[in-house]
Scaffold this active site. Sequence first.
Site, short mmCIF file in Angstrom:
data_model
loop_
_atom_site.label_atom_id
_atom_site.label_comp_id
_atom_site.label_asym_id
_atom_site.label_seq_id
_atom_site.Cartn_x
_atom_site.Cartn_y
_atom_site.Cartn_z
N ASN A 1 0.88 -1.18 0.00
CA ASN A 1 0.00 0.00 0.00
C ASN A 1 0.91 1.22 0.00
O ASN A 1 1.49 1.56 1.03
CB ASN A 1 -0.90 -0.04 1.24
CG ASN A 1 -1.71 1.24 1.40
OD1 ASN A 1 -1.75 2.09 0.51
ND2 ASN A 1 -2.36 1.38 2.55
N TRP A 2 1.03 1.84 -1.16
CA TRP A 2 1.99 2.96 -1.29
C TRP A 2 1.48 4.22 -0.60
O TRP A 2 2.22 5.19 -0.47
CB TRP A 2 2.27 3.24 -2.76
CG TRP A 2 3.02 2.15 -3.48
CD1 TRP A 2 3.53 1.00 -2.93
CD2 TRP A 2 3.33 2.08 -4.89
NE1 TRP A 2 4.15 0.24 -3.89
CE2 TRP A 2 4.04 0.88 -5.11
CE3 TRP A 2 3.08 2.91 -5.98
CZ2 TRP A 2 4.50 0.49 -6.37
CZ3 TRP A 2 3.53 2.53 -7.24
CH2 TRP A 2 4.23 1.34 -7.43
N LYS A 3 0.21 4.23 -0.22
CA LYS A 3 -0.41 5.44 0.38
C LYS A 3 -0.16 6.64 -0.54
O LYS A 3 -0.05 6.46 -1.75
CB LYS A 3 0.10 5.62 1.81
CG LYS A 3 -0.07 4.34 2.65
CD LYS A 3 0.09 4.52 4.12
CE LYS A 3 -0.13 3.19 4.82
NZ LYS A 3 -0.03 3.27 6.27
N HIS B 1 -9.37 1.08 5.06
CA HIS B 1 -8.08 1.30 5.71
C HIS B 1 -8.28 2.22 6.91
O HIS B 1 -9.11 3.12 6.87
CB HIS B 1 -7.06 1.91 4.73
CG HIS B 1 -5.68 1.87 5.29
ND1 HIS B 1 -5.22 2.83 6.17
CD2 HIS B 1 -4.67 0.99 5.14
CE1 HIS B 1 -3.99 2.51 6.53
NE2 HIS B 1 -3.63 1.40 5.91
N GLU C 1 -6.71 4.63 7.92
CA GLU C 1 -6.56 6.06 7.63
C GLU C 1 -7.84 6.63 7.02
O GLU C 1 -8.19 7.78 7.26
CB GLU C 1 -5.32 6.27 6.74
CG GLU C 1 -4.04 6.08 7.56
CD GLU C 1 -2.87 5.50 6.80
OE1 GLU C 1 -2.85 5.54 5.57
OE2 GLU C 1 -1.96 4.97 7.48
N GLU D 1 -4.95 -4.91 10.64
CA GLU D 1 -3.94 -3.88 10.84
C GLU D 1 -4.22 -3.15 12.16
O GLU D 1 -5.07 -2.25 12.20
CB GLU D 1 -3.98 -2.86 9.69
CG GLU D 1 -3.74 -3.45 8.34
CD GLU D 1 -3.19 -2.44 7.34
OE1 GLU D 1 -2.14 -2.72 6.75
OE2 GLU D 1 -3.78 -1.36 7.17
N GLY E 1 2.87 2.41 10.77
CA GLY E 1 3.79 3.53 10.59
C GLY E 1 4.50 3.95 11.86
O GLY E 1 5.12 5.01 11.93
N SER F 1 3.94 -2.04 10.28
CA SER F 1 5.40 -2.07 10.49
C SER F 1 6.04 -3.41 10.13
O SER F 1 6.98 -3.85 10.79
CB SER F 1 5.75 -1.66 11.92
OG SER F 1 5.31 -0.32 12.18
N GLY G 1 3.05 -1.00 4.22
CA GLY G 1 3.08 0.43 3.93
C GLY G 1 4.48 0.88 3.59
O GLY G 1 5.00 0.63 2.49
N GLY G 2 5.13 1.52 4.54
CA GLY G 2 6.44 2.14 4.31
C GLY G 2 7.45 1.25 3.61
O GLY G 2 8.16 1.68 2.69
P1 13P Z 1 3.31 0.46 7.65
O1 13P Z 1 3.81 -0.81 7.03
O2 13P Z 1 4.00 1.69 7.13
O3 13P Z 1 3.25 0.39 9.14
O4 13P Z 1 1.78 0.63 7.15
C1 13P Z 1 0.91 -0.44 7.24
C2 13P Z 1 -0.32 -0.10 6.49
O5 13P Z 1 -1.08 0.76 6.88
C3 13P Z 1 -0.59 -0.84 5.24
O6 13P Z 1 -1.86 -0.61 4.78
#
Ligand code: 13P
Length: 252
Positions: A9-11, A95, A97, A167, A173, A212, A233-234
């Site tokens: 997930n590149w956000k 998600h 967010e 999640e 993050g 993470s 994510g990251g």
């Molecule tokens: P991180 O891997 O950056 O913690 O993010 C997880 C995430 O929200 C994937 O959708």
Amino acid sequence: MRQPLVAGNWKMNGSAASIDTLMAGLKQGMAEVKTAAVAVCPPFVYISKVAELAKGTKIGVGSQDISDQESGAFTGEVSGPMLKEVGCQYAIVGHSERRAIYGESDAFTARKFAAARKFGLIPILCVGELLEEREQGITEQVVGRQLDAVIELEGIAALGQAVIAYEPVWAIGTGKTASPQQAQDVHAFIRAKLATLDKGVADKVQILYGGSVKGSNAVELFGMPDLDGGLIGGASLTADEFLAICRAPNQS
Ligand code: 13P
């Protein structure tokens, strides 16, 4: 046997140039990814480009969100048919967010889940508790409620054609990964809850962990019996790190 899935997930990250670099790196490393299916979820505006770059590879493409509507006067929204046309196979819905920052409810998320299915996309339904909810001991209640909204609207069978991503919001993050056992406990709860309604669906549905995940902890996490890969994510923004996670199921 459930095939593991590792989805990035590149956000709201990337540019045309950085995506060229990332996709070139991923394509190069895919031969070493033996077990997991792999997908990336770019921002909407780059989906066409990424789908083009992913052609002829085993890299799937997904969106980070989807409208609950099909078409019409919904300024700013992107519909399932549009996502399908530009090359998506998956759509992330719910998600944390979206839920926390944009106030998207369980019911709204369920409608997005329904839209994804209606237009031929595999929903990746995100669920997970806030830190204070974990501390109050209501993790299962929260995750159960998030799942129930979808089951009420779409029925249990629909989850057999979807992916669930657990999640924990406190692990996203933050660098604070849930321990493999903490993750396993919630994954097992989800599977057991679904099994009370339909054992076949419970056995079949892929439940990803997100929060993470890195190359250095993926093997241990994905080694747990009810973890079927990850939503990353990251660490999905650099080819080497993401590929290390994609290779982790080779070993588990
Ligand atoms: P991180 O891997 O950056 O913690 O993010 C997880 C995430 O929200 C994937 O959708």
